[in-house]
Design a protein around this motif. Structure first.
Motif, mmCIF file in Angstrom:
data_model
loop_
_atom_site.group_PDB
_atom_site.id
_atom_site.type_symbol
_atom_site.label_atom_id
_atom_site.label_comp_id
_atom_site.label_asym_id
_atom_site.label_seq_id
_atom_site.Cartn_x
_atom_site.Cartn_y
_atom_site.Cartn_z
ATOM 1 N N SER A 11 -10.725 10.236 7.212
ATOM 2 C CA SER A 11 -10.354 11.015 8.396
ATOM 3 C C SER A 11 -9.063 10.462 8.975
ATOM 4 C CB SER A 11 -11.474 10.927 9.436
ATOM 5 O OG SER A 11 -11.092 11.540 10.638
ATOM 6 N N GLY A 12 -8.039 11.336 9.132
ATOM 7 C CA GLY A 12 -6.722 10.866 9.564
ATOM 8 C C GLY A 12 -6.188 11.619 10.756
ATOM 9 N N ASN A 13 -4.862 11.893 10.734
ATOM 10 C CA ASN A 13 -4.208 12.493 11.899
ATOM 11 C C ASN A 13 -4.222 14.015 11.892
ATOM 12 O OD1 ASN A 13 -2.283 13.185 9.979
ATOM 13 N ND2 ASN A 13 -0.851 11.575 10.587
ATOM 14 N N LEU A 14 -4.807 14.613 10.847
ATOM 15 C CA LEU A 14 -4.972 16.068 10.736
ATOM 16 C C LEU A 14 -3.659 16.831 10.646
ATOM 17 C CD1 LEU A 14 -7.935 16.667 13.241
ATOM 18 C CD2 LEU A 14 -8.026 16.321 10.766
ATOM 19 N N LEU A 15 -2.593 16.155 10.238
ATOM 20 C CA LEU A 15 -1.328 16.856 10.011
ATOM 21 C C LEU A 15 -1.184 17.296 8.551
ATOM 22 C CD1 LEU A 15 1.210 14.770 12.142
ATOM 23 C CD2 LEU A 15 0.198 16.990 12.673
ATOM 24 N N PHE A 16 -1.930 16.653 7.652
ATOM 25 C CA PHE A 16 -1.948 17.018 6.239
ATOM 26 C C PHE A 16 -0.553 16.976 5.610
ATOM 27 C CE2 PHE A 16 -5.844 18.762 7.977
ATOM 28 C CZ PHE A 16 -6.776 18.393 7.024
ATOM 29 N N SER A 53 -20.379 10.817 5.580
ATOM 30 C CA SER A 53 -20.931 9.928 6.614
ATOM 31 C C SER A 53 -20.219 8.588 6.636
ATOM 32 C CB SER A 53 -22.431 9.729 6.385
ATOM 33 O OG SER A 53 -22.671 9.070 5.159
ATOM 34 N N ALA A 54 -19.543 8.237 5.523
ATOM 35 C CA ALA A 54 -18.763 6.996 5.459
ATOM 36 C C ALA A 54 -17.304 7.234 5.838
ATOM 37 C CB ALA A 54 -18.849 6.401 4.059
ATOM 38 N N GLY A 55 -16.989 8.454 6.295
ATOM 39 C CA GLY A 55 -15.632 8.759 6.733
ATOM 40 C C GLY A 55 -14.738 9.314 5.649
ATOM 41 N N ILE A 56 -15.276 9.526 4.444
ATOM 42 C CA ILE A 56 -14.476 10.072 3.344
ATOM 43 C C ILE A 56 -14.566 11.592 3.387
ATOM 44 C CG2 ILE A 56 -14.208 10.196 0.833
ATOM 45 C CD1 ILE A 56 -15.490 7.393 0.704
ATOM 46 N N GLU A 57 -13.443 12.250 3.593
ATOM 47 C CA GLU A 57 -13.442 13.697 3.723
ATOM 48 C C GLU A 57 -13.031 14.419 2.444
ATOM 49 O OE1 GLU A 57 -11.149 14.683 7.207
ATOM 50 O OE2 GLU A 57 -12.843 14.129 8.498
ATOM 51 N N ARG A 58 -12.291 13.712 1.575
ATOM 52 C CA ARG A 58 -11.837 14.295 0.311
ATOM 53 C C ARG A 58 -11.675 13.178 -0.708
ATOM 54 N NH1 ARG A 58 -10.011 17.137 4.580
ATOM 55 N NH2 ARG A 58 -9.122 15.160 5.296
ATOM 56 N N LEU A 59 -11.567 13.535 -1.975
ATOM 57 C CA LEU A 59 -11.232 12.600 -3.030
ATOM 58 C C LEU A 59 -9.973 13.082 -3.734
ATOM 59 C CD1 LEU A 59 -14.685 11.878 -4.726
ATOM 60 C CD2 LEU A 59 -13.376 10.301 -3.278
ATOM 61 N N ILE A 60 -9.114 12.148 -4.116
ATOM 62 C CA ILE A 60 -7.909 12.479 -4.867
ATOM 63 C C ILE A 60 -8.007 11.804 -6.229
ATOM 64 C CG2 ILE A 60 -5.413 12.232 -5.034
ATOM 65 C CD1 ILE A 60 -7.059 12.317 -1.640
ATOM 66 N N ASP A 64 0.904 -13.057 5.124
ATOM 67 C CA ASP A 64 -0.448 -13.613 5.084
ATOM 68 C C ASP A 64 -1.433 -12.609 5.663
ATOM 69 O OD1 ASP A 64 0.383 -15.980 3.981
ATOM 70 O OD2 ASP A 64 0.475 -17.066 5.884
ATOM 71 N N PHE A 65 -2.551 -12.430 4.980
ATOM 72 C CA PHE A 65 -3.599 -11.523 5.449
ATOM 73 C C PHE A 65 -4.226 -12.073 6.730
ATOM 74 C CE2 PHE A 65 -8.021 -10.185 5.649
ATOM 75 C CZ PHE A 65 -7.908 -8.814 5.517
ATOM 76 N N VAL A 66 -4.462 -11.175 7.706
ATOM 77 C CA VAL A 66 -5.104 -11.566 8.964
ATOM 78 C C VAL A 66 -6.481 -10.929 9.079
ATOM 79 C CG1 VAL A 66 -4.955 -11.495 11.486
ATOM 80 C CG2 VAL A 66 -2.886 -11.897 10.125
ATOM 81 N N SER A 67 -6.551 -9.595 8.993
ATOM 82 C CA SER A 67 -7.843 -8.920 9.149
ATOM 83 C C SER A 67 -7.760 -7.486 8.649
ATOM 84 C CB SER A 67 -8.285 -8.922 10.624
ATOM 85 O OG SER A 67 -7.354 -8.207 11.430
ATOM 86 N N TYR A 68 -8.929 -6.960 8.291
ATOM 87 C CA TYR A 68 -9.004 -5.551 7.916
ATOM 88 C C TYR A 68 -8.934 -4.675 9.153
ATOM 89 C CZ TYR A 68 -10.415 -6.985 3.235
ATOM 90 O OH TYR A 68 -10.445 -7.547 1.986
ATOM 91 N N SER A 69 -8.570 -3.437 8.947
ATOM 92 C CA SER A 69 -8.546 -2.478 10.046
ATOM 93 C C SER A 69 -9.931 -2.362 10.672
ATOM 94 C CB SER A 69 -8.111 -1.105 9.523
ATOM 95 O OG SER A 69 -8.417 -0.095 10.471
ATOM 96 N N PRO A 70 -10.012 -2.311 12.009
ATOM 97 C CA PRO A 70 -11.321 -2.141 12.653
ATOM 98 C C PRO A 70 -11.934 -0.777 12.370
ATOM 99 C CG PRO A 70 -9.536 -2.035 14.262
ATOM 100 C CD PRO A 70 -8.933 -2.481 12.988
ATOM 101 N N HIS A 71 -11.148 0.152 11.833
ATOM 102 C CA HIS A 71 -11.677 1.468 11.481
ATOM 103 C C HIS A 71 -12.450 1.456 10.175
ATOM 104 C CE1 HIS A 71 -9.604 3.666 14.700
ATOM 105 N NE2 HIS A 71 -8.615 2.809 14.490
ATOM 106 N N LEU A 72 -12.381 0.327 9.451
ATOM 107 C CA LEU A 72 -13.109 0.196 8.199
ATOM 108 C C LEU A 72 -14.392 -0.587 8.445
ATOM 109 C CD1 LEU A 72 -10.129 -0.788 5.862
ATOM 110 C CD2 LEU A 72 -11.325 1.406 5.896
ATOM 111 N N GLY A 73 -15.518 0.010 8.125
ATOM 112 C CA GLY A 73 -16.773 -0.692 8.275
ATOM 113 C C GLY A 73 -16.918 -1.746 7.196
#
Length: 290
Positions: A204-209, A252-259, A278-287
């Protein structure tokens, strides 16, 4: 989506975007090669290498090295898509337009036709660190199939960039069609189905496609994976197919399409990206399993 797009996509850069690009050490760009196929790559320099002296002009004091897949494509009049991304803050802004004022080996300008921001979703936080540049030319491997090390590189990646285009790109005055965007997820979110096919989710993104709209009318696309520790880059071009209907468990996991992405050519370049992050953290939008 057109009314919303007209409301958020400008033909100039607001002051905030102009200052944002000037603070970056690198940006991602997308251009079409001699056959019209889009490739993403990076341009780098000290902060300030990208500078805007007027709202519809972004000047770039950088050039591609001779081994880059787009090295011979930088010239006046060429459409270009640009993405500025600040990994430490997860900010990103996009700028699309046409190249002008090329000085070979030194830089060029982008005459802005589209400028818009994106939300910070799915960007992994990273902090830039000093890196001593070895000065050696990147080692390069080209093929039409992935080798085992490239399969591992992709399956361990949490970030890649995608360049796409529209058939309208061929129209001389069109501001449509050439774009480059970010995709992120936890390692494994890009699946290697075979040595010449990938699959990745569209969350799920910004819906601009912007990207999906391009892929619907022109399946050609390019992917760029970056190892932010070693400087290795993997450029892949091919054709994308969108699966619009996905199982409810994916939704339900937030995946709306597959490419699904069929690989036509790849270029694996060691030491091509000059920065260390250096890696700090994953996006909080990712479970935990996102």
């Amino acid at each position: 989506m057109e009314p919303r797009g007209r409301a958020v996509i400008r033909d100039y850069m607001p002051e905030q975007h102009r200052a944002f690009f000037a603070a970056l050490p690198f940006m991602v760009v997308g251009m079409a090669d001699q056959n019209g196929h889009p490739w993403p790559t990076t341009l780098s320099g000290h902060p300030g290498f990208a500078n805007s002296t007027e709202p519809n002009l972004l000047s770039i004091k950088a050039w591609l090295d001779p081994g880059d897949p787009l090295y011979s494509c930088l010239r006046d009049g060429v459409p270009i898509g640009g993405l500025g991304i600040e990994l430490s803050t997860r900010r990103r802004n996009r700028v699309n337009g046409r190249i002008e004022d090329c000085v070979v080996g030194e830089g060029f300008s982008i005459r802005v036709q589209q400028s818009f921001g994106n939300c910070p979703k799915y960007i992994q936080a990273r902090n830039v660190q000093p890196r001593h540049c070895s000065g050696r030319a990147p080692e390069c491997r080209t093929d039409s199939r992935l080798d085992d090390s490239e399969v591992s590189f992709i399956t361990e990646a949490d970030t890649f960039f995608i360049a796409s285009r529209s058939t309208q790109l061929d129209q001389e005055e069109s501001s449509q069609g050439l774009d480059v965007s970010h995709r992120g997820g936890r390692p494994g979110f890009v699946r290697v189905d075979s040595k010449n096919q990938l699959c990745f989710p569209d969350y799920s993104g910004n819906l601009l496609f912007n990207t999906l709209g391009n892929l619907e009318v022109d399946a050609r696309a390019g992917l760029l994976f970056i190892d932010f520790q070693s400087g290795r880059t993997l450029h892949i071009i091919g054709r994308a197919r969108i699966r619009w209907d996905v199982p409810e468990t994916m939704r339900s996991a937030g995946i709306e399409r597959l490419i699904f992405f069929d690989i036509e050519r790849l270029m694996n370049r060691d030491h091509a990206f000059p920065h260390l992050f250096d890696f700090v953290s994953y996006s909080p939008h990712l479970g935990a399993d996102g």
